[in-house]
Design a protein around this motif. Sequence first.
Motif, PDB file in Angstrom:
ATOM      1  N   TRP A 229     -44.157  52.888 116.422  1.00  0.00           N
ATOM      2  CA  TRP A 229     -43.819  54.112 115.697  1.00  0.00           C
ATOM      3  C   TRP A 229     -44.810  54.280 114.559  1.00  0.00           C
ATOM      4  CZ3 TRP A 229     -42.945  55.162 110.615  1.00  0.00           C
ATOM      5  CH2 TRP A 229     -42.536  56.472 110.314  1.00  0.00           C
ATOM      6  N   PHE A 230     -45.232  55.510 114.340  1.00  0.00           N
ATOM      7  CA  PHE A 230     -46.036  55.839 113.161  1.00  0.00           C
ATOM      8  C   PHE A 230     -45.803  57.300 112.818  1.00  0.00           C
ATOM      9  CE2 PHE A 230     -48.749  56.568 116.830  1.00  0.00           C
ATOM     10  CZ  PHE A 230     -49.329  57.800 116.583  1.00  0.00           C
ATOM     11  N   PRO A 231     -45.934  57.652 111.538  1.00  0.00           N
ATOM     12  CA  PRO A 231     -45.753  59.051 111.148  1.00  0.00           C
ATOM     13  C   PRO A 231     -46.890  59.906 111.716  1.00  0.00           C
ATOM     14  CG  PRO A 231     -46.399  57.709 109.258  1.00  0.00           C
ATOM     15  CD  PRO A 231     -46.212  56.781 110.405  1.00  0.00           C
ATOM     16  N   ARG A 232     -46.552  61.073 112.247  1.00  0.00           N
ATOM     17  CA  ARG A 232     -47.553  61.913 112.913  1.00  0.00           C
ATOM     18  C   ARG A 232     -47.928  63.152 112.105  1.00  0.00           C
ATOM     19  NH1 ARG A 232     -48.450  60.882 118.342  1.00  0.00           N
ATOM     20  NH2 ARG A 232     -47.256  59.133 119.156  1.00  0.00           N
ATOM     21  N   ASP A 233     -47.691  63.125 110.811  1.00  0.00           N
ATOM     22  CA  ASP A 233     -48.006  64.297 109.991  1.00  0.00           C
ATOM     23  C   ASP A 233     -49.506  64.374 109.685  1.00  0.00           C
ATOM     24  OD1 ASP A 233     -48.366  62.970 107.071  1.00  0.00           O
ATOM     25  OD2 ASP A 233     -46.762  61.963 108.183  1.00  0.00           O
ATOM     26  N   LYS A 234     -49.939  65.516 109.185  1.00  0.00           N
ATOM     27  CA  LYS A 234     -51.364  65.755 108.922  1.00  0.00           C
ATOM     28  C   LYS A 234     -51.921  64.825 107.852  1.00  0.00           C
ATOM     29  CE  LYS A 234     -51.469  70.596 110.339  1.00  0.00           C
ATOM     30  NZ  LYS A 234     -51.666  71.988 109.915  1.00  0.00           N
ATOM     31  N   PHE A 235     -51.116  64.555 106.824  1.00  0.00           N
ATOM     32  CA  PHE A 235     -51.587  63.675 105.760  1.00  0.00           C
ATOM     33  C   PHE A 235     -51.880  62.272 106.286  1.00  0.00           C
ATOM     34  CE2 PHE A 235     -50.631  60.373 102.619  1.00  0.00           C
ATOM     35  CZ  PHE A 235     -51.629  60.643 101.692  1.00  0.00           C
ATOM     36  N   THR A 236     -50.967  61.738 107.112  1.00  0.00           N
ATOM     37  CA  THR A 236     -51.154  60.397 107.671  1.00  0.00           C
ATOM     38  C   THR A 236     -52.387  60.354 108.561  1.00  0.00           C
ATOM     39  OG1 THR A 236     -48.772  60.035 107.613  1.00  0.00           O
ATOM     40  CG2 THR A 236     -50.059  58.547 108.986  1.00  0.00           C
ATOM     41  N   LYS A 237     -52.584  61.405 109.349  1.00  0.00           N
ATOM     42  CA  LYS A 237     -53.755  61.453 110.223  1.00  0.00           C
ATOM     43  C   LYS A 237     -55.042  61.457 109.401  1.00  0.00           C
ATOM     44  CE  LYS A 237     -55.674  63.910 114.170  1.00  0.00           C
ATOM     45  NZ  LYS A 237     -55.489  65.014 115.125  1.00  0.00           N
TER      46      LYS A 237
ATOM     47  N   ILE B  28     -57.655  52.956 110.024  1.00  0.00           N
ATOM     48  CA  ILE B  28     -56.555  52.267 110.709  1.00  0.00           C
ATOM     49  C   ILE B  28     -55.282  53.105 110.556  1.00  0.00           C
ATOM     50  CG2 ILE B  28     -55.859  50.873 108.716  1.00  0.00           C
ATOM     51  CD1 ILE B  28     -55.462  48.527 110.690  1.00  0.00           C
ATOM     52  N   VAL B  29     -54.443  53.096 111.587  1.00  0.00           N
ATOM     53  CA  VAL B  29     -53.198  53.858 111.565  1.00  0.00           C
ATOM     54  C   VAL B  29     -52.075  52.962 111.034  1.00  0.00           C
ATOM     55  CG1 VAL B  29     -51.511  55.128 112.957  1.00  0.00           C
ATOM     56  CG2 VAL B  29     -53.931  55.214 113.560  1.00  0.00           C
ATOM     57  N   PRO B  30     -51.328  53.427 110.033  1.00  0.00           N
ATOM     58  CA  PRO B  30     -50.204  52.618 109.528  1.00  0.00           C
ATOM     59  C   PRO B  30     -49.024  52.715 110.486  1.00  0.00           C
ATOM     60  CG  PRO B  30     -50.295  54.696 108.357  1.00  0.00           C
ATOM     61  CD  PRO B  30     -51.461  54.684 109.306  1.00  0.00           C
ATOM     62  N   LEU B  31     -48.951  51.778 111.410  1.00  0.00           N
ATOM     63  CA  LEU B  31     -47.882  51.832 112.394  1.00  0.00           C
ATOM     64  C   LEU B  31     -47.047  50.562 112.378  1.00  0.00           C
ATOM     65  CD1 LEU B  31     -48.827  49.941 114.982  1.00  0.00           C
ATOM     66  CD2 LEU B  31     -50.181  51.938 115.524  1.00  0.00           C
ATOM     67  N   VAL B  32     -45.860  50.686 112.910  1.00  0.00           N
ATOM     68  CA  VAL B  32     -44.977  49.545 113.115  1.00  0.00           C
ATOM     69  C   VAL B  32     -44.878  49.351 114.616  1.00  0.00           C
ATOM     70  CG1 VAL B  32     -42.640  48.652 112.815  1.00  0.00           C
ATOM     71  CG2 VAL B  32     -43.653  50.079 111.035  1.00  0.00           C
ATOM     72  N   PHE B  33     -45.062  48.120 115.072  1.00  0.00           N
ATOM     73  CA  PHE B  33     -44.913  47.863 116.503  1.00  0.00           C
ATOM     74  C   PHE B  33     -44.018  46.648 116.695  1.00  0.00           C
ATOM     75  CE2 PHE B  33     -48.768  45.690 115.148  1.00  0.00           C
ATOM     76  CZ  PHE B  33     -48.657  44.433 115.721  1.00  0.00           C
TER      77      PHE B  33
END
Length: 197
Positions: A106-114, A122-127
Amino acid sequence: LPHKIGEVRGLMTSAIFNIPFLKHVYSWVGGSPVDKRTFLARLHSGDSFAFTPGGVQEVFNLNPEKPRDVILYLQKRKGFIKLALTTGSPVVPVFAFNLDGSYKYWFPRDKFTKKMSRFVGIVPLVFWGRWCIPFGIPNPRKIHVVIGTAIDMPKEGENVTQESIDKYHGIFLEELEALFERHKHDAGYADRQLKII
């Protein structure tokens, strides 16, 4: 081909080497940052190495609502072809089947995060994998790695042309797609579709 490759090291986003624990883990397993200087040094020394060029953009194009799509962000990824042409190093297409089921994520898919992810690399995700343990053991999967035929590159030095880059990038994409199509039935991907964007 595999017996000619020798030891293969991994190149990964430089951002990992700024995170204390991950920096040590990936250094212990022989990983290096995938920056231009390291990339060229490895090519000049004749080392074999693997990397995934899709990066942050590929992660953001994964769509859990379309699980049959296998997304590769490669249409605009031509830098590695240019560097291979600079040194005359062959490029070998490789595909690993069933990696996509090793972990849920899971990771936030908003424009700011992108935007932030592209900036830091790197993408701030939880796996999570087996037993739903975050950052833990992957789910048991039969990983099926297939290795294509090496694509020989002419050595163009500092005179690499856009025409050459486009030509060999196109060859690489064709070979990668053919590799996927040749092996997808044996790997259990008969109903999956490769999308190179």
